[in-house]
Design a protein around this motif. Structure first.
Motif, PDB file in Angstrom:
ATOM      1  N   ARG A 648       0.799  -1.151  -0.019  1.00  0.00           N
ATOM      2  CA  ARG A 648       0.123  -0.033   0.078  1.00  0.00           C
ATOM      3  C   ARG A 648       1.040   1.315   0.106  1.00  0.00           C
ATOM      4  O   ARG A 648       0.693   2.243  -0.835  1.00  0.00           O
ATOM      5  CB  ARG A 648      -0.931  -0.050   1.083  1.00  0.00           C
ATOM      6  N   PRO A 649       1.855   1.369   0.826  1.00  0.00           N
ATOM      7  CA  PRO A 649       2.829   2.514   0.750  1.00  0.00           C
ATOM      8  C   PRO A 649       3.372   2.747  -0.495  1.00  0.00           C
ATOM      9  O   PRO A 649       3.555   3.866  -1.100  1.00  0.00           O
ATOM     10  CB  PRO A 649       3.789   2.120   1.777  1.00  0.00           C
ATOM     11  N   GLN A 650       3.507   1.844  -1.289  1.00  0.00           N
ATOM     12  CA  GLN A 650       4.267   1.625  -2.541  1.00  0.00           C
ATOM     13  C   GLN A 650       3.279   2.282  -3.293  1.00  0.00           C
ATOM     14  O   GLN A 650       3.822   3.230  -4.472  1.00  0.00           O
ATOM     15  CB  GLN A 650       4.917   0.369  -3.073  1.00  0.00           C
ATOM     16  N   LEU A 651       2.264   1.751  -3.373  1.00  0.00           N
ATOM     17  CA  LEU A 651       1.168   2.278  -4.403  1.00  0.00           C
ATOM     18  C   LEU A 651       0.966   3.812  -4.068  1.00  0.00           C
ATOM     19  O   LEU A 651       0.783   4.533  -5.137  1.00  0.00           O
ATOM     20  CB  LEU A 651      -0.298   1.465  -4.189  1.00  0.00           C
ATOM     21  N   GLN A 652       0.776   4.252  -3.095  1.00  0.00           N
ATOM     22  CA  GLN A 652       0.544   5.560  -2.358  1.00  0.00           C
ATOM     23  C   GLN A 652       1.796   6.598  -3.134  1.00  0.00           C
ATOM     24  O   GLN A 652       1.298   7.632  -3.408  1.00  0.00           O
ATOM     25  CB  GLN A 652       0.157   5.718  -0.920  1.00  0.00           C
ATOM     26  N   ALA A 653       2.880   5.916  -2.904  1.00  0.00           N
ATOM     27  CA  ALA A 653       4.077   6.822  -3.093  1.00  0.00           C
ATOM     28  C   ALA A 653       4.109   6.918  -4.594  1.00  0.00           C
ATOM     29  O   ALA A 653       4.536   8.126  -5.370  1.00  0.00           O
ATOM     30  CB  ALA A 653       5.286   6.022  -2.784  1.00  0.00           C
ATOM     31  N   PHE A 654       3.641   6.044  -5.423  1.00  0.00           N
ATOM     32  CA  PHE A 654       3.402   6.083  -6.856  1.00  0.00           C
ATOM     33  C   PHE A 654       2.310   6.974  -7.390  1.00  0.00           C
ATOM     34  O   PHE A 654       2.747   7.825  -8.199  1.00  0.00           O
ATOM     35  CB  PHE A 654       3.151   4.833  -7.514  1.00  0.00           C
ATOM     36  N   LEU A 655       1.166   6.955  -6.569  1.00  0.00           N
ATOM     37  CA  LEU A 655       0.122   7.733  -7.177  1.00  0.00           C
ATOM     38  C   LEU A 655       0.250   9.270  -7.174  1.00  0.00           C
ATOM     39  O   LEU A 655      -0.089   9.970  -8.104  1.00  0.00           O
ATOM     40  CB  LEU A 655      -1.265   7.313  -6.445  1.00  0.00           C
ATOM     41  N   LYS A 656       1.048   9.558  -5.898  1.00  0.00           N
ATOM     42  CA  LYS A 656       0.979  11.223  -5.973  1.00  0.00           C
ATOM     43  C   LYS A 656       1.591  11.907  -7.050  1.00  0.00           C
ATOM     44  O   LYS A 656       1.023  12.782  -7.600  1.00  0.00           O
ATOM     45  CB  LYS A 656       1.596  11.492  -4.541  1.00  0.00           C
ATOM     46  N   PRO A 657       2.925  11.681  -7.437  1.00  0.00           N
ATOM     47  CA  PRO A 657       3.571  12.035  -8.665  1.00  0.00           C
ATOM     48  C   PRO A 657       2.771  11.705  -9.741  1.00  0.00           C
ATOM     49  O   PRO A 657       2.878  12.676 -10.791  1.00  0.00           O
ATOM     50  CB  PRO A 657       4.860  11.632  -8.419  1.00  0.00           C
ATOM     51  N   TRP A 658       2.225  10.519  -9.924  1.00  0.00           N
ATOM     52  CA  TRP A 658       1.306  10.133 -11.273  1.00  0.00           C
ATOM     53  C   TRP A 658       0.379  11.096 -11.380  1.00  0.00           C
ATOM     54  O   TRP A 658       0.191  11.449 -12.421  1.00  0.00           O
ATOM     55  CB  TRP A 658       1.315   8.830 -10.920  1.00  0.00           C
TER      56      TRP A 658
END
Ligand code: ADP
Ligand code: ZN
Ligand code: ZN
Length: 680
Positions: A648-658
């Motif tokens: 989940r943290p990885q997904l969140q970290a990806f989504l923001k800049p994306w």
């Protein structure tokens, strides 16, 4: 130091915080505070925003800096923790803060004029809780209920409890007792306290509201849901915001209410899909409730007879504490007997097989109530022409127009397009157009010919369009003015019908073969829930169960139905979890879904392809863009791109800049992102 800069969150789609200049007017010396609402100019409009920061300087050019018009000083500021809640939701669901914090407020609070606000505040001050310290009747809790209440009120700090109790096991009593303990405990310390109780559907609020009011006659109880008149909604919101309301009861949006003295959160029927908001901020009220309890260091209780697979998983890993109620609570009440009617053996040309008809007749003769469940409204899902093959397609959607016979209309349930039923086939002129399949209206018609003397009531979205009509209909059932109740999932949920002894399920099979991996879970929960309406009152000691459930199916051997026969949620949940683990599906992966809408499918797919190429990240899978199952709605083509990660943290970290990069694309087409999507 009279001039200040206020950072204010506004309900705007891009970046939503803006700096404004504040200079106190005349002899007004009160300093602005974070959490107050302020009226500011925005473009050519004046809008209400939320003060989230106060500072001395800003990067904004002095010439472009505009002045705050007014601050709503008559209202206490919302707490820092409420702003933190909105900020968390904004970050997690990838929306700007203002789009979270402002739309969840009552409309009148966001009005440029203060008339309604001032009136509401005055009315609240005049409000006295009318209740008498009357006799309050509390049933003696059984051992399991007591253990549950002890666990909830004995926990210190944050703890999420999963109250897994079969239908009729008295979960409501556990909620009420737990609430009472918390309120009493705080009162003894001289503190006010608030309990938030979430229910999945407005139609369930009257029943719970009357139990709550009867139990807490001296407490202010407020309701928050979308059907309140605006003035009323503002008053209820203020009562919660000022900490006056001891108990706040509401649908999903109430999880975002301002509650300064919150001490306990209860989510009833936590598995219910209505806790997920399906537009705008696509949040899960259940997940936010747990986050909020964590933030406040208080207990949360999630109750269900069929917990969501996610919550069950948390209970297995120990993140949630599992509390069980394994038996029905009322004297001698037992779980209903579930039987399957094999439609290969018993034909049901009009939807009702002979054994089901016989069971209905028996109930009528004994003066008992029956409930028939069919999750499809309208008369027939489609009409067609035998001669040329014409079929009632919606011209704006990839969907059929549904026949609504009493209204003599064809209606599209996706875009709301409505036309008169054609008298003859639009292509060949054949006058003999045939309805295919059946909805609640058609079964109602058939029931009327079968049992002309019976009092039959249909409850679905069509029969309850008028405000208040759903409540009136449910009251009629409770009063005993109805022999056969027929309806969609509206009738399946938590109602405590005392005289109901038979539940018939007409056509559950369609959901067995859905592409949606959650369809099985949803069907199981729905069937357990509707089955749970039967035999709640209990019968004579030692007698057979008074409740019977009959389910018509072509697949009597299907594992889902076998689990249902045995009332075996645990077995069902375990096998579902094993399947999900093997297939790499939630809760073993975390997902987000990017949807795009456009006039042509290709444009939508191209956009998603472009989005997919924007960036790469470790541990993130970006799947191929695909058209949505119902590709076209109201003339708009829709496609989606699924993003997955085991972290989940990885997904969140990806989504923001994306998401930032997606915004930079400045594409003209409409797109939206959903985190933890439920319908894929
Ligand atoms: P659930 O929400 O778990 O389906 P309810 O809370 O609606 O169940 O309770 C089912 C019925 O059992 C209600 O009529 C309620 O009044 C009754 N009940 C609950 N607890 C007790 C108890 N301890 N003793 C007797 N009856 C009870
Ligand atoms: Zn034809
Ligand atoms: Zn349509």
């Amino acid at each position: 130091m009279t001039r200040r800069i206020l950072t204010i969150a506004l309900d705007t789609p891009l970046d939503s915080v803006f700096d404004y200049r504040f200079s106190p007017a005349g002899d007004d010396r009160s300093a602005p505070q974070i959490g107050q609402f302020a009226l500011v100019p925005f473009g050519r409009r004046e809008v209400i925003g939320l003060i989230v920061d106060i500072k001395q300087t800003t990067d904004v050019d002095d010439a472009r800096l505009r002045d705050v018009i007014a601050i709503r000083t008559q209202l206490e500021p919302v707490g820092h923790d409420w702003i933190a809640l909105c900020r968390f939701a904004a970050d997690y669901y990838q929306r700007p803060l203002g789009e979270v914090a402002l739309p969840c407020l009552p409309k009148y609070l966001r009005a440029p004029k203060t008339v309604a606000l001032d009136r509401a505040l005055k009315k609240i001050d005049q409000l006295v809780v009318a209740g008498e310290p009357a006799q309050v009747r509390r049933p003696e809790l059984n051992a399991e209920q007591r253990a549950a209440v002890d666990a909830i009120s004995g926990s210190s700090g944050f703890q999420a409890h999963l109250l897994f109790g079969v239908t009729g096991s008295g979960k409501t009593e556990v909620y009420l007792h737990a609430a009472e303990r918390v309120l009493q405990h705080e009162a003894m310390q001289g503190r006010t306290a608030q309990v938030l109780i979430l229910v999945p559907e407005i139609n369930l609020t009257p029943q719970l509201e009357s139990s709550v009011r009867a139990r807490f006659p001296q407490l202010m109880v407020t309701m928050l849901h979308s059907q309140l008149a605006e003035g009323e909604r503002l008053r209820q919101w203020i009562a919660a915001h000022q900490g006056r309301a001891g108990i706040v009861l509401g649908t999903r949006l109430s999880v975002l209410a301002s509650l300064p003295a919150l001490r306990l959160i209860i989510v009833d029927e936590e598995h219910d899909p209505s806790y997920k908001q399906q537009e705008g901020l696509r949040y899960s009220a259940r997940d936010l409730a747990v986050w909020r309890a964590h933030q406040q260091r208080i207990p949360a209780v999630l109750g269900s007879a069929t917990p969501s697979i996610e919550s069950w998983q948390h209970a297995q890993t120990g993140r949630y504490r599992l509390l069980r109620l394994s038996q029905r609570a009322a004297a001698n009440a037992r779980l209903p007997q579930v039987g399957l009617i094999d439609l290969e053996r018993h034909k049901a040309p009009d939807g009702l097989s002979p054994p089901l008809v016989a069971a209905l007749r028996e109930r009528l003769e004994r003066g008992e109530q029956s409930l028939l469940f069919l999750n499809r409204r309208g008369y027939a899902p489609v009409i067609h022409c035998d001669a040329c093959g014409w079929i009632s397609n919606c011209r704006r959607c990839t969907a059929f127009m549904v026949l609504h016979k009493p209204e003599r209309r064809l209606r599209c349930h996706h875009c709301s397009l409505e036309v008169r039923v054609p008298v003859s086939c639009p292509t060949c002129g054949n006058v003999d157009l045939q309805p295919l399949g059946r909805g609640t209206q058609r079964v109602e018609e058939h029931l009327q010919t079968l049992f002309p003397e019976a009092r039959i009531l249909r409850i679905d979205a069509d029969s309850t369009r008028r405000k208040g009509s759903a409540q009136a209909a449910f009251e009629a059932v409770h009063r005993g003015d109805v022999d056969i109740l027929l309806g969609t999932q509206m009738v399946a949920k938590g109602h405590d019908f005392q005289r109901l002894t038979l539940v018939g399920v007409i056509n559950p099979d369609t959901a067995l073969f859905s592409q949606d991996y959650r369809a099985g879970e949803r069907l199981f929960a729905q069937l357990m829930q509707v089955a749970g309406r039967a035999g709640r009152a209990g019968g004579a000691e030692g007698a057979a169960p008074v409740g019977e459930v009959l389910l018509q199916t072509r697949y009597p051997q299907h594992p889902l139905y076998r689990a249902l026969l045995a009332h075996d949620y645990v077995g069902f949940a375990e096998s579902t979890l094993a399947e999900r683990r093997a297939a790499g599906l939630p809760p073993f992966v975390f997902q987000a879904l990017l949807r795009a809408e456009s006039k042509t499918l290709q444009t939508a797919l191209d956009f998603l392809q472009q989005a997919r190429g924007l960036m790469d990240a470790e541990g993130i899978v970006l799947n191929d863009p695909v058209p949505m199952t119902i590709t076209r709605v109201a003339g708009v083509e829709r496609a989606q791109l699924l993003i997955e990660s085991t972290s989940r943290p990885q997904l969140q970290a990806f989504l923001k800049p994306w998401v930032q990069a997606l915004r930079q694309l400045k594409s003209r087409l409409r797109w939206s992102l959903e985190v933890d999507p439920v319908d894929i």
